[in-house]
Enzyme design. Sequence first.
Site, short mmCIF file in Angstrom:
data_model
loop_
_atom_site.label_atom_id
_atom_site.label_comp_id
_atom_site.label_asym_id
_atom_site.label_seq_id
_atom_site.Cartn_x
_atom_site.Cartn_y
_atom_site.Cartn_z
N ASN A 132 0.76 -1.15 0.08
CA ASN A 132 0.09 0.04 0.00
C ASN A 132 0.87 1.17 0.03
O ASN A 132 1.54 1.64 1.04
CB ASN A 132 -0.91 -0.13 1.37
N CYS A 135 -2.34 4.91 0.30
CA CYS A 135 -3.26 5.73 1.50
C CYS A 135 -2.77 7.23 1.57
O CYS A 135 -1.79 7.29 2.14
CB CYS A 135 -3.37 4.88 2.55
#
Lengths: 428, 449
Positions: A132, A135
């Site tokens: 990730n 974000c």
Amino acid sequence: MADLQINLAGIQSPNPFWLASAPPTNSGYQVQRAFDAGWGGAVWKTLGDPILNVSSRFAAVSFNGQKVAGFNNIELITDRPLEVNLQEIYETKKRFPNHAIIASLMVEPKQEKWHEIVKRVEDVGVDGLELNFGCPHGMAERGMGSASGQVPELVEKQTYWVKEAAQTPVIVKLTPNITDITVTAQSAANGGADAISMINTINSLAGVDIHTWNTIPHVAGKGAHGGYCGPAVKPIALNMVGECARNPRINIPISGIGGISSWQDAVEFMLMGATGVQVCTAAMHHGFRIVEDMIEGLDHYLDDKGISSVMDLIGKSVEKYSDWGNLDLNYKIVARINNDICINCNKCHIACEDTSHQCIDMLKDETGKGYLQVREDDCVGCNLCSIVCPVDGAIDMVEIPSTLPPMTWNERQAALGAASCNVDVVNK
Amino acid sequence: MSYEDLQQNFNEVFPGLTNQEAIEESNRCLYCYDPPCIQACPTGIDIPTFIKKIASGNLKGSAKTIMTANPVGASCSRVCPTEELCEGACVLNHSTKPIMIGNLQRYATDWAIKNQQVLFKPGKKNGRKVAIVGGGPAGLAAARELGLLGYNVTIFEAEKHAGGLNTYGIVSFRLPQDISYWEVKQVESLDVEIKTNTRVGKDISVKEIMDNYDAVLLAIGMASVPNLGIVGEDLDGVYDAIDFVKETKTKPISNTFLGKKVVVIGAGNTAIDGATCSIRLGAENVKILYRRTSEEMTAYEFEYEFAKQDGVEFRWLTAPKRIIGNEDGKVIGIECIKMKLGKSDDDGRARPIPIEGSEFILEVDAVIKAIGQSRYNQLIEEFQLEHNSGVVKIDQQTYQTSNAKVYACGDVIFGKGQGEAMVVSAAQQGKDAAYAIHKQLSKTSAETA
């Protein structure tokens, strides 16, 4: 019945519909419900530290009474202990061995941290990893998420560290909060990523309450930017997928994310180069059951097209996606109004009159009945009238055969360049 | 049926759109350019604009758009035959289904009423005075426009309240009095003086009015229901439909109709009102008798449907011959005769012809007469205006009567092939008459200057 199975960089799944790493994939209970409903895979809500959150977290953007045209959140990664998540991943994988479970990961940009978490999640049997780097809120302020994802060197380095330890395929999830996504996509590829996924959420403020003057959402009267997603972001995501897919230096599969709500959206993403899609907002809006129509609609579409495997769709539109300089300057279409279907709302007239090229006349026939007519010589083929027309089939955009051969901007410049060279020669 | 039930029966039938319904419906409007709904509205309300304002949450602006074009727009949202006007013209009739324009108009104006909005301010006073005789829709509309233009306007109204038909003549379950009162208040907020309980020719002389005002507008509408011209009309239990409806709007609901048999003579909108009122007062059986057929009746289609759903029976090709009373002078029956249709009259409607020997008697407890309205001929004579059986003659451009200082609009000029009988048409005539008066008076002031 077409074959809906996909293989994304070695990750197999029974259909291309995965749940994206987000609130719907927060627990084993949810992911198992999703698999029961028919989802082909799930990217487990991002594992990492620390476990904290705020209240409230979500906001939606509605338009003309249409709920959740866009969606926004200030939620962070999982708020459940790693051990619990790992246990539930293990149990879920055991119950659904043929479904794809991908662990989304986010840790500080340190080699040993990545090595540690990769080992622990692979031990419980995940099919792949998704890093990730997208974000945009909360974690980013601590150097994670999009803070990493916005720095190509960090993307490359961290991907490399993960690949040092990983046994399963590694997907790098990219942030759209960057000038040119192909740069970070290439960094991921350079770092050894097996695939990339896009887009993560876009920096956003869903709204301001005009009565209290608070942001929407707010936490005790204060707000912060969140991540934007939902149907409104689809065009942005589709462009980024297309840009990466047509870039020969990024030669790895793409998992498409961003406003996918229907089987048609999925087809579009796959045509533009995605190997499967990830869905979140649509599931949050309607529940997991929407996947049934997505699967069936896709299946019927493939049957109608005579395509036996959904994998055959991948990238079929990529070569049609190019640069403005490669568009034929001599191609022409014009609007043509079908007055048998037209209901005379005259929206095309006023749109053209006020904001385009003033080429739709409001006329009356011999009985005094109003009708509309396009002055085709003045029409530039902008599409606006057919876009605002509320009735299917009332306005067609039709091709006008050109008297000139096709000529793109790039060809024109090349020709001019050649011509000026010739002039130079003559002058000498 | 309890007394409370009877009262409940007179609450407005349709509760109005909910907020959510209004938002959904208003967002369905295409916001056409130059749309036929505006052209189909006699007052030319900018319908897409007021609907757009509902969609955006600008309800004050929406109500103002409506009321600017139509000073009785709140009443009209309830009583207009929308399927023949705005909704009938909606372009969506050709693709899906028309926008509920009437209900949206009601939604916006109800909001303004509930939130006690005052939508208009008086114009800068120009020193000129206009008298308006009659405070019904036409008179109010004219007063509103003249008030905006800076005139000193006085309305002379015979009844206790202004509003005319809207206040007294349309059943409460279709149009509650509060709605009409609010419209009257909007006119009063423009410094318009409304002298109620003031009957011109009795409480104030015609001469006094003629002497004291720069212009006079006659907007007196029509009078009571004329006699049937048959035996028994003076019996106890024979009602004038206009008075009958008025009673239900002005007095406590009566329980004298409980379990009674009622016939209504006539098949216009007032007849429907009389019949549905009777049902709601607890009558056991209500029949509408009409000497022609459903083809010729003047009631709007939605009124007819409404009456049928309320349980009103229709007896076509049936005319009353005499009303029968008992020794106490009370109605106990009505003798009727069957009719057939002959050739068309001058007005294009087939002439009904009695079928000899087809007489029959209906047992009834009440007879409600609704065969049209007579005219205030005496007052028209007092103003010394030319008229055609009570229909005041006007110049179609200037609304001037045979006396250049006197203008006329509304039902007083309706009939004999002139004008239309809708509230919304009366409102537009009021506006037009006001502009005509303004044009004439501005001209004379320019000349004197």
